[in-house]
Design a protein around this motif. Structure first.
Motif, PDB file in Angstrom:
ATOM      1  N   VAL A  36       0.843  -1.201   0.000  1.00  0.00           N
ATOM      2  CA  VAL A  36       0.000   0.000   0.000  1.00  0.00           C
ATOM      3  C   VAL A  36       0.872   1.243   0.000  1.00  0.00           C
ATOM      4  N   GLN A  37       1.890   1.246   0.850  1.00  0.00           N
ATOM      5  CA  GLN A  37       2.783   2.401   0.947  1.00  0.00           C
ATOM      6  C   GLN A  37       3.576   2.600  -0.340  1.00  0.00           C
ATOM      7  N   LEU A  38       4.057   1.508  -0.917  1.00  0.00           N
ATOM      8  CA  LEU A  38       4.807   1.593  -2.173  1.00  0.00           C
ATOM      9  C   LEU A  38       3.928   2.136  -3.289  1.00  0.00           C
ATOM     10  N   LEU A  39       2.734   1.611  -3.430  1.00  0.00           N
ATOM     11  CA  LEU A  39       1.834   2.038  -4.499  1.00  0.00           C
ATOM     12  C   LEU A  39       1.389   3.491  -4.320  1.00  0.00           C
ATOM     13  N   ALA A  89       1.965   6.140  -7.248  1.00  0.00           N
ATOM     14  CA  ALA A  89       0.861   6.939  -7.778  1.00  0.00           C
ATOM     15  C   ALA A  89       1.204   8.425  -7.756  1.00  0.00           C
ATOM     16  N   GLU A  90       1.912   8.863  -6.716  1.00  0.00           N
ATOM     17  CA  GLU A  90       2.316  10.268  -6.618  1.00  0.00           C
ATOM     18  C   GLU A  90       3.247  10.663  -7.761  1.00  0.00           C
ATOM     19  N   GLU A  91       4.190   9.792  -8.099  1.00  0.00           N
ATOM     20  CA  GLU A  91       5.240  10.139  -9.059  1.00  0.00           C
ATOM     21  C   GLU A  91       4.837   9.895 -10.506  1.00  0.00           C
ATOM     22  N   ALA A  92       3.672   9.277 -10.724  1.00  0.00           N
ATOM     23  CA  ALA A  92       3.313   8.710 -12.035  1.00  0.00           C
ATOM     24  C   ALA A  92       3.469   9.692 -13.194  1.00  0.00           C
TER      25      ALA A  92
END
Length: 371
Positions: free
Chosen positions: A296-299, A303-306
């Motif tokens: 969850v933390q990784l995703l 998602a922030e950097e996408a």
């Protein structure tokens, strides 16, 4: 070699490693593969998986148990792995869900193409460079299906072997502070170019750097998607440290806008979004349902950097060029955001930021934070 006959557990899978290669630290890439395949099945109602280099079979087993795969072709080029594979996949084989072969991966892809036997998920977990399999693996992938590719040849793609990068990727890779993201983008770009030769396109679902492993999951599109905007060059100014994306039409007349120095170019490579953000958010929701807190933390970070620019600035690089101690990453990001810039974490480097501010702005804002 002493055979490991103890039972291992990963996700819902119980398996033996035997004399095969298994790296427990790579579980994160298998977890993300399972999440993406599960969502694909939710969307389409079916899931056929081709595990082209099955190893001990843990990936095949998890796609079956956790993603609900309707059928799996588990192929492992080394026939000596057959006993352990048959033991690990015994239940799936007995139910007629799993088909096991020991063929060269390219032979498998050719057979799929010749028989028009296309798969929803093609998992290509190879050692070294994946480039020898990129064109043929596309032949086995269903339109709108998912191709999950591995590369462990980081030295070539990060610019330490530029001559080899030309041979392998048809691209020149140069070293710079964001070279690990560059490796992901070279892999995506090479697949995009191969798809374009077939009149097809690709869209990254996600791109993951995990230790020494580069993993990209791509959706195969029915029409060519290569454009001037998403396939080009990344320029780095070694004098001031800043970056600039460069199109084919700009070649021969490129200089750093800040000091006029010539840019060191890497590419061509993928310059578009690194991940499909809406899809990642669905993966994150499913990971939360599974109580996979680390995923969850990784995703969340991914998602922030996408949709940020195709590079990042390490905090150490900001401090070195500004001749100062850098503030905490969270403080610097907050200060940039207050000035109207986008700034996020990046999963590629825990001590770096992705932002649409240039490096000089980052240095000045970091200095203001210290003040």
């Amino acid at each position: 070699m002493i055979q490991d006959s103890t039972w291992q557990t990963e996700g819902k899978a119980q398996f033996k490693v035997g004399n095969t290669f298994y790296r427990s630290a790579s579980q994160v890439v298998r977890d993300l593969g399972v999440l993406a395949a599960t969502i694909y099945r939710q969307d389409t109602g079916s899931l056929r998986v081709l595990d082209a280099m099955a190893g001990c079979g843990v990936r095949s087993l998890r796609y079956w148990l956790e993603s609900g795969a309707d059928s799996i072709w588990a192929n492992e080029g080394n026939p000596e792995n057959s006993p352990i594979l048959r033991e690990n996949l015994a239940q799936a084989i007995a139910q007629g869900t799993c088909h096991l072969t020991h063929l060269d991966a390219n032979r498998v892809f050719f057979d799929c193409y010749n028989q028009r036997n296309y798969y929803d998920v093609v998992d290509l977990d190879c050692f070294g460079s994946a480039v020898p399999y990129l064109s043929t693996s596309l032949w086995a992938t269903k339109i709108n299906g998912l191709l999950y590719i591995t590369s462990t040849d980081g030295r070539t793609a990060t610019g330490h072997l530029p001559e080899k990068s030309v041979r392998v990727y048809g691209a020149c890779a140069r070293t710079h502070p964001a070279a690990q993201e560059q490796a992901l983008r070279l892999l995506i770009g090479s697949t995009l170019q191969q798809a374009a030769t077939k009149g097809l396109g690709i869209q990254p679902v996600f791109a993951l750097f995990a230790g020494q492993t580069y993993r990209v999951m791509l959706r195969l599109l029915p029409a060519e998607s290569l454009t001037l905007e998403n396939y080009g060059f990344l320029g780095h100014c070694h004098h001031c440290g800043d970056y600039q994306t460069v199109t084919w039409r700009q070649l021969g007349r490129v200089a750093c806008p800040h000091d006029g120095e010539p840019l060191t170019l890497s590419g061509p490579m993928w310059l578009g979004p690194l991940h499909d953000r809406p899809f990642l958010l669905r993966m994150q929701s499913l990971a939360a349902k599974n109580h996979w807190l680390k995923r969850v933390q990784l995703l969340e970070i991914m998602a922030e950097e996408a949709e940020l620019p195709p590079y990042f600035y390490p905090l150490g690089e900001i401090g070195r060029r500004g001749q100062m101690d850098t503030p905490k990453r969270s403080r610097l990001m907050e200060a940039l955001q207050q000035r109207g810039y986008r700034a996020t974490r990046t999963h590629v480097n825990p001590e770096a930021i992705k932002t649409d501010a240039n490096l000089l702005t980052c240095i000045n804002v970091a200095r203001d934070c210290q003040g």
